[in-house]
Design an enzyme around this catalytic site. Structure first.
Site, PDB file in Angstrom:
ATOM      1  N   LYS A  78       0.775  -1.161   0.062  1.00 46.23           N
ATOM      2  CA  LYS A  78      -0.100  -0.081  -0.009  1.00 46.23           C
ATOM      3  C   LYS A  78       0.803   0.982  -0.022  1.00 46.23           C
ATOM      4  CE  LYS A  78      -4.670   0.643   0.526  1.00 46.23           C
ATOM      5  NZ  LYS A  78      -5.717   0.093  -0.117  1.00 46.23           N
ATOM      6  N   GLY A 178     -23.990   3.893   2.901  1.00 48.24           N
ATOM      7  CA  GLY A 178     -23.005   4.268   2.073  1.00 48.24           C
ATOM      8  C   GLY A 178     -23.519   3.806   0.488  1.00 48.24           C
ATOM      9  N   GLY A 180     -22.104   4.938  -2.567  1.00 46.40           N
ATOM     10  CA  GLY A 180     -21.095   5.648  -3.271  1.00 46.40           C
ATOM     11  C   GLY A 180     -21.007   4.438  -4.565  1.00 46.40           C
ATOM     12  N   VAL A 182     -19.711   1.444  -4.804  1.00 50.50           N
ATOM     13  CA  VAL A 182     -20.047   0.051  -4.305  1.00 50.50           C
ATOM     14  C   VAL A 182     -21.449  -0.229  -4.059  1.00 50.50           C
ATOM     15  CG1 VAL A 182     -19.313  -2.104  -3.282  1.00 50.50           C
ATOM     16  CG2 VAL A 182     -17.649  -0.595  -4.176  1.00 50.50           C
TER      17      VAL A 182
HETATM   18  P1  NAI Z   1     -17.295   6.108  -2.283  1.00 45.54           P
HETATM   19  O1  NAI Z   1     -16.357   6.981  -2.062  1.00 45.54           O
HETATM   20  O2  NAI Z   1     -17.780   5.914  -3.855  1.00 45.54           O
HETATM   21  O3  NAI Z   1     -18.631   5.829  -1.635  1.00 45.54           O
HETATM   22  C1  NAI Z   1     -18.756   6.044  -0.262  1.00 45.54           C
HETATM   23  C2  NAI Z   1     -20.258   6.592  -0.086  1.00 45.54           C
HETATM   24  O4  NAI Z   1     -20.297   6.576   1.555  1.00 45.54           O
HETATM   25  C3  NAI Z   1     -20.007   7.963  -0.458  1.00 45.54           C
HETATM   26  O5  NAI Z   1     -21.408   8.142  -1.228  1.00 45.54           O
HETATM   27  C4  NAI Z   1     -20.122   8.813   0.742  1.00 45.54           C
HETATM   28  O6  NAI Z   1     -20.914   9.861   0.726  1.00 45.54           O
HETATM   29  C5  NAI Z   1     -20.680   7.659   1.856  1.00 45.54           C
HETATM   30  N1  NAI Z   1     -20.446   7.988   3.123  1.00 45.54           N
HETATM   31  C6  NAI Z   1     -19.194   8.208   3.908  1.00 45.54           C
HETATM   32  N2  NAI Z   1     -19.220   8.350   5.274  1.00 45.54           N
HETATM   33  C7  NAI Z   1     -20.538   8.052   5.430  1.00 45.54           C
HETATM   34  C8  NAI Z   1     -21.264   7.798   6.464  1.00 45.54           C
HETATM   35  N3  NAI Z   1     -20.671   8.042   7.687  1.00 45.54           N
HETATM   36  N4  NAI Z   1     -22.710   7.180   6.665  1.00 45.54           N
HETATM   37  C9  NAI Z   1     -22.985   6.976   5.350  1.00 45.54           C
HETATM   38  N5  NAI Z   1     -22.591   7.218   4.350  1.00 45.54           N
HETATM   39  C10 NAI Z   1     -21.069   7.715   4.186  1.00 45.54           C
HETATM   40  O7  NAI Z   1     -16.496   4.432  -2.156  1.00 45.54           O
HETATM   41  P2  NAI Z   1     -16.720   3.137  -2.537  1.00 45.54           P
HETATM   42  O8  NAI Z   1     -15.537   2.970  -3.782  1.00 45.54           O
HETATM   43  O9  NAI Z   1     -18.040   2.935  -2.955  1.00 45.54           O
HETATM   44  O10 NAI Z   1     -16.158   2.235  -1.390  1.00 45.54           O
HETATM   45  C11 NAI Z   1     -16.994   1.910  -0.379  1.00 45.54           C
HETATM   46  C12 NAI Z   1     -16.327   1.256   0.757  1.00 45.54           C
HETATM   47  O11 NAI Z   1     -15.785  -0.176   0.168  1.00 45.54           O
HETATM   48  C13 NAI Z   1     -15.134   1.817   1.036  1.00 45.54           C
HETATM   49  O12 NAI Z   1     -14.625   1.545   2.526  1.00 45.54           O
HETATM   50  C14 NAI Z   1     -13.930   1.136   0.278  1.00 45.54           C
HETATM   51  O13 NAI Z   1     -12.676   1.232   0.872  1.00 45.54           O
HETATM   52  C15 NAI Z   1     -14.259  -0.168  -0.001  1.00 45.54           C
HETATM   53  N6  NAI Z   1     -14.118  -0.910  -0.824  1.00 45.54           N
HETATM   54  C16 NAI Z   1     -14.073  -0.538  -2.293  1.00 45.54           C
HETATM   55  C17 NAI Z   1     -13.741  -1.035  -3.508  1.00 45.54           C
HETATM   56  C18 NAI Z   1     -14.151  -0.413  -4.720  1.00 45.54           C
HETATM   57  O14 NAI Z   1     -13.984  -1.399  -5.661  1.00 45.54           O
HETATM   58  N7  NAI Z   1     -14.532   0.532  -4.947  1.00 45.54           N
HETATM   59  C19 NAI Z   1     -12.940  -2.374  -3.209  1.00 45.54           C
HETATM   60  C20 NAI Z   1     -12.900  -3.116  -2.053  1.00 45.54           C
HETATM   61  C21 NAI Z   1     -13.276  -2.096  -0.802  1.00 45.54           C
END
Ligand code: NAI
Length: 348
Positions: A78, A178, A180, A182
């Site tokens: 990382k 969340g 986002g 995923v």
């Molecule tokens: P993202 O940044 O696209 O989405 C995260 C979402 O969570 C955002 O819409 C944000 O507004 C929301 N959020 C943040 N804090 C919050 C809270 N306290 N309560 C409710 N909503 C909240 O991230 P993504 O890519 O969707 O990833 C989500 C999680 O999955 C992260 O922890 C990431 O590390 C993990 N992950 C993602 C992968 C990927 O392929 N994108 C792969 C493996 C793990």
């Protein structure tokens, strides 16, 4: 600008500095036993260098486990950049990081993590070929999120089979934290099979969209974990399963995409004692790294290769759940033990 620091727990730890661009960061290689260390580049503000080192060491160890669980010939690594991505990130800084990664001669491969986007990877790619998650190029794998969501969905079905006696998610009530990259894809998959959704996100726009397009019910941010639902799916922040939230969880199954969902390893045991089945995050969310691995390993027309590994990941989750049930242990504990055995068996 790349200074090797001592580490007792990791194969390599490097400080990265570039005065001209203002770059300050760290790269950690936890293990290269299974192959080159792979794991994303994160940019965020840290209170101190010690906090950044802590983060990069933890995250790179986590990548060793995640890559091994996904059956990939990749070790764990990382990188972190200290700074606010919205304010401090510059092309010069990214290129300096690219040069540092290049100096490791392929022992570490990077990709996107928090604070990074495909265009940032393209900037890094001007200095090194040891970068994946690109939008363009012969083996470009693009956004891993839909594959991550598919893997989480599959895992959720395996968990549902154990908890509810059926892997059919039709009519199941899922609380998703969340929406986002995923979380949104996961909600769509759940909606398609007839699951009922309750959602929370800090971004009101995606919540409104979930109500409009998926008929979701909205829950206050601070109460989503406590929703009276069948399944809780953390898809936002780490540490959401902790001493405060666990007693309030009503769902019998926790299955989500977020990294490092447990605040402490002991929280897995607390969930188990409460009769809540928690699917180890690094096994459930491995779809993203499988997708990125296809690019690192230069797999041509990688669709079937990725699908095969997603199936294998699901089989691994099923094995973990069966063992955990048989031994009356938390699946997280069983997963850690399985991966540690697997890593020990590999000749150094
Ligand atoms: P993202 O940044 O696209 O989405 C995260 C979402 O969570 C955002 O819409 C944000 O507004 C929301 N959020 C943040 N804090 C919050 C809270 N306290 N309560 C409710 N909503 C909240 O991230 P993504 O890519 O969707 O990833 C989500 C999680 O999955 C992260 O922890 C990431 O590390 C993990 N992950 C993602 C992968 C990927 O392929 N994108 C792969 C493996 C793990």
């Amino acid at each position: 600008m790349l200074t090797r620091l001592a580490s007792t727990s990791h194969e390599e730890l490097h400080r990265v500095e570039d005065r001209d661009s203002g770059l300050r960061g760290y790269i950690a290689l936890h293990s290269t036993r299974l192959g080159p260390a792979a794991g994303g580049l994160r940019m965020r503000t840290y209170d101190s260098d010690a906090a950044a080192i802590d983060d990069v060491l933890n995250l790179s160890r986590g990548m060793s486990y995640k890559n091994a669980a996904a059956g990939l010939p990749l070790g764990g690594g990382k990188a972190v950049i200290m700074g606010d991505p919205s304010r401090d990130k510059t092309p010069e800084m990214l290129r300096a990081m690219g040069r540092a990664i290049n100096a490791l001669q392929g022992r570490y491969w990077t990709a996107e993590d928090m604070g990074m986007a495909p265009e940032d990877m393209a900037e890094i790619a001007r200095e090194t070929r040891f970068v994946a998650g690109l939008d363009h190029g012969q083996y470009a794998s693009g956004d891993p999120s839909p594959i991550t969501a598919k893997g989480v969905f599959n895992a959720m079905r395996a968990g549902a089979a154990q908890v509810f006696g059926s892997d059919d998610l039709a009519g199941r009530h899922v609380a998703v934290q969340g929406l986002g990259h995923v979380g949104w894809h996961l909600c769509r998959l759940l909606h398609e099979v007839g699951a009922r959704l309750s959602v929370a996100d800090m971004d009101a726009r995606c919540v409104t969209r979930a109500v409009r397009e998926l008929g979701a019910n909205v829950v206050p941010l601070s109460r989503i974990h406590a929703t009276q639902a069948d399944i809780f799916a953390p898809c936002a922040i780490g540490g959401i399963l902790n001493a405060r939230t666990i007693p309030e969880i009503q769902a019998r199954l926790v299955a989500g995409a977020a990294n490092n969902q447990l605040a402490t390893p002991e929280d897995a045991a607390t969930l188990h004692t409460r009769g809540i089945l928690y699917l180890p995050d690094y096994v459930a969310n491995g779809g993203g790294i499988i997708n990125v691995a296809a690019e690192i390993l230069q797999i041509p027309d990688s669709g079937p290769w990725v699908a095969e590994r997603l199936d294998a990941m699901q089989a691994t989750m099923a094995k973990i759940l069966t063992r955990a049930e048989g031994e009356d242990l938390s699946p997280a504990r069983v997963a850690d033990r399985m991966i540690e055995d697997q890593l020990l068996q590999v000749a150094v």
